[in-house]
Design an enzyme around this catalytic site. Structure first.
Site, PDB file in Angstrom:
ATOM      1  N   HIS A  56       3.282 -19.789  36.965  1.00 41.42           N
ATOM      2  CA  HIS A  56       4.317 -18.805  37.299  1.00 41.42           C
ATOM      3  C   HIS A  56       4.579 -17.800  36.163  1.00 41.42           C
ATOM      4  CE1 HIS A  56       7.310 -21.519  35.481  1.00 41.42           C
ATOM      5  NE2 HIS A  56       7.336 -22.339  36.506  1.00 41.42           N
TER       6      HIS A  56
ATOM      7  N   HIS B  10      11.544 -34.778  39.515  1.00 44.25           N
ATOM      8  CA  HIS B  10      11.724 -33.318  39.561  1.00 44.25           C
ATOM      9  C   HIS B  10      11.150 -32.784  40.881  1.00 44.25           C
ATOM     10  CE1 HIS B  10      12.029 -29.251  38.313  1.00 44.25           C
ATOM     11  NE2 HIS B  10      10.979 -29.142  37.532  1.00 44.25           N
TER      12      HIS B  10
ATOM     13  N   GLU C 164      10.236 -29.585  41.519  1.00 44.74           N
ATOM     14  CA  GLU C 164       9.287 -28.463  41.447  1.00 44.74           C
ATOM     15  C   GLU C 164       7.907 -28.928  41.919  1.00 44.74           C
ATOM     16  OE1 GLU C 164       9.265 -26.225  37.754  1.00 44.74           O
ATOM     17  OE2 GLU C 164       8.350 -24.512  38.780  1.00 44.74           O
TER      18      GLU C 164
ATOM     19  N   ASP D 198       4.855 -28.585  41.261  1.00 39.74           N
ATOM     20  CA  ASP D 198       3.755 -29.108  40.445  1.00 39.74           C
ATOM     21  C   ASP D 198       3.859 -30.633  40.331  1.00 39.74           C
ATOM     22  OD1 ASP D 198       6.076 -28.339  39.017  1.00 39.74           O
ATOM     23  OD2 ASP D 198       5.028 -28.283  37.106  1.00 39.74           O
TER      24      ASP D 198
ATOM     25  N   HIS E  48      14.293 -28.937  33.931  1.00 39.24           N
ATOM     26  CA  HIS E  48      14.255 -27.512  33.967  1.00 39.24           C
ATOM     27  C   HIS E  48      14.919 -26.914  35.221  1.00 39.24           C
ATOM     28  CE1 HIS E  48      10.661 -24.856  35.544  1.00 39.24           C
ATOM     29  NE2 HIS E  48      11.458 -24.044  34.935  1.00 39.24           N
TER      30      HIS E  48
ATOM     31  N   ASP F 130       9.414 -32.737  32.653  1.00 38.81           N
ATOM     32  CA  ASP F 130       9.024 -31.480  31.990  1.00 38.81           C
ATOM     33  C   ASP F 130       9.271 -31.504  30.475  1.00 38.81           C
ATOM     34  OD1 ASP F 130       7.947 -30.044  34.091  1.00 38.81           O
ATOM     35  OD2 ASP F 130       9.805 -29.028  34.613  1.00 38.81           O
TER      36      ASP F 130
ATOM     37  N   TYR G 189       5.242 -24.103  25.361  1.00 38.51           N
ATOM     38  CA  TYR G 189       5.873 -24.628  26.572  1.00 38.51           C
ATOM     39  C   TYR G 189       7.401 -24.536  26.451  1.00 38.51           C
ATOM     40  CZ  TYR G 189       6.759 -28.001  30.313  1.00 38.51           C
ATOM     41  OH  TYR G 189       7.195 -28.603  31.452  1.00 38.51           O
TER      42      TYR G 189
ATOM     43  N   HIS H 183       3.382 -33.071  31.825  1.00 42.55           N
ATOM     44  CA  HIS H 183       2.288 -32.136  31.559  1.00 42.55           C
ATOM     45  C   HIS H 183       1.656 -32.479  30.213  1.00 42.55           C
ATOM     46  CE1 HIS H 183       3.382 -29.357  34.770  1.00 42.55           C
ATOM     47  NE2 HIS H 183       4.621 -29.357  34.338  1.00 42.55           N
TER      48      HIS H 183
HETATM   49 FE1  FEO Z   1       9.668 -27.683  36.284  1.00 42.57          FE
HETATM   50 FE2  FEO Z   1       6.486 -29.008  35.572  1.00 42.57          FE
HETATM   51  O1  FEO Z   1       7.915 -28.367  36.624  1.00 42.57           O
END
Ligand code: FEO
Length: 386
Positions: free
Chosen positions: A24, A78, A80, A82, A144, A163, A191, A222
């Site tokens: 993004h 989370h 999101e 991903d 996040h 995250d 990051y 991640h």
């Molecule tokens: Fe806020 Fe890795 O997603």
């Protein structure tokens, strides 16, 4: 496509997005991973999933340890996509599984997937026994998204941090003692600067909550898993979240006919004369997410633009929009540029700096081409303001 054991009964079953170059808007030159973790206990538990297009890889890694239909719990730290994109497939396979998530997690997952999944809602301080292990939950809203939480496994001292503490790195190595320390720290900083920076206050609360935990492994969602350099990354998160900056300048600009560029170099001379570290970034050649990484610890932000059709250049507008959203604090800022007639761009840049509540230095405006004398004057003006 195998699972990787991170402790007895606990496996990394994530996916590797080798060719991801844009997350993004954040340029991810090293790709990324979507880390998911499988805990084998009386209740088989999966912590997070992966992006939808890598769900087959996730399923293959889980299948190298157990039959995925036997999963009892899916912890959704989370919403999101991903991390949740693989949920529909997993829930389709593990038909009796329950999703463990925060109240905002349930709300967000419903809005994303419109499914009647079974949920167990948890709040900070709640614990779930899965056999010989317990899972303790801490809600970390806005690190996040509003739904974020982390999961702590006390018996193995593992923090599944989602995250937080992540980095966008695709690699076959999983642990920080197997990979270049400098690269992991650089990517963790990038990051933080591009994802986590606006949420410093919430990060400090998370660090405070985590300070009472014994942690042997930080397993983020991640990149590389931390097991050797935990004190280093925690110390960096403390520093970054407190908006500490150092005597360092980032000079960012775009220029039509190189006059604004000449001013950028005259400004740089002022930092050079004062022995302050600096970097010069032409927006035609540098990505805004790389520039933000440099801004993470820079006290001075100088931004310049020519004026085009009564406005700043679109590249500079994009940079400032990104900067404002990421909300660095306690910075000293300088707007500059060359113009032909209207010259609105410089004041527009300064207006954004004011919205960011930066300490503002006197702006520099030059009509058309700066003379050598004018450039010397600019250097002296900036030097005086430092
Ligand atoms: Fe806020 Fe890795 O997603």
């Amino acid at each position: 496509m195998k699972a990787i054991k991170i402790k007895e009964n606990i496996y990394w079953v994530g996916t590797i997005d080798w060719n991801l170059r844009n997350f993004h808007g954040y340029m991810t030159q090293r790709g990324s991973t979507y880390n998911a973790y499988l805990i084998i206990d009386e209740k088989i538990t999966l912590v997070d999933t992966a992006k939808y297009y890598l769900v087959d890889e996730l399923i293959k890694r889980i299948s190298s340890v157990i039959d995925p239909s036997k999963i009892d719990y899916v912890v959704a730290n989370h919403v999101e996509m991903d991390h949740s994109g693989g949920l529909p497939r997993i829930m389709d396979i593990a038909k009796n599984a329950e999703i463990i998530t925060s109240p905002n997690g349930q709300k967000g997952l419903n809005l994303h997937y419109k499914n009647n999944w079974n949920y167990k809602i948890v709040n900070s301080g709640d614990s779930l026994n899965i056999g010989k292990y317990n899972l303790n939950f801490v809600l970390t809203p806005m690190v996040h998204w509003p739904d974020n939480m982390v999961t702590y496994l006390p018996e193995e001292k593992i923090l599944f941090s989602n995250d937080s503490f992540g980095q966008h790195i695709a690699s076959s190595e999983r642990f920080d003692d197997e990979y270049s320390f400098e690269t992991v720290m650089y990517e963790a900083k990038k990051y933080y600067a591009n994802i986590v920076m606006p949420y410093g206050t919430q990060v400090q609360k998370e660090l405070n909550d985590a300070s009472s935990l014994e942690i042997e492994i930080i397993a983020p969602s991640h990149g590389i898993i931390w097991r050797k350099h935990i004190p280093e990354i925690i110390s960096k998160y403390k520093q970054w979240s407190s908006n500490e900056s150092s005597e360092k300048a980032v000079i960012v600009y775009d220029s039509m006919w190189k006059s604004t560029e000449c001013i950028a170099y005259a400004i740089a001379s002022a930092f050079e004369n004062k022995n302050i570290s600096f970097g010069i970034y032409d927006l035609k050649s540098n990505h805004i997410s790389d520039i933000m990484t440099e801004i993470q610890d820079a006290k001075y932000i100088c931004t310049g633009s020519s004026t085009l059709n009564n406005n700043m250049l679109p590249t500079v507008a994009a940079f400032l929009t990104y900067l404002k959203g990421l909300a660095p604090k306690n910075r000293k800022a300088l707007a500059f540029g060359s113009y032909g007639w209207g010259g609105q761009s410089i004041k527009q840049i300064q207006d954004v700096f004011e919205e960011c509540k930066f300490d503002i230095m006197e702006m520099i405006r030059v009509n058309y081409i700066p003379s050598p004398e004018k450039l010397i004057e600019i250097t002296k003006q900036v030097e005086k303001a430092l």
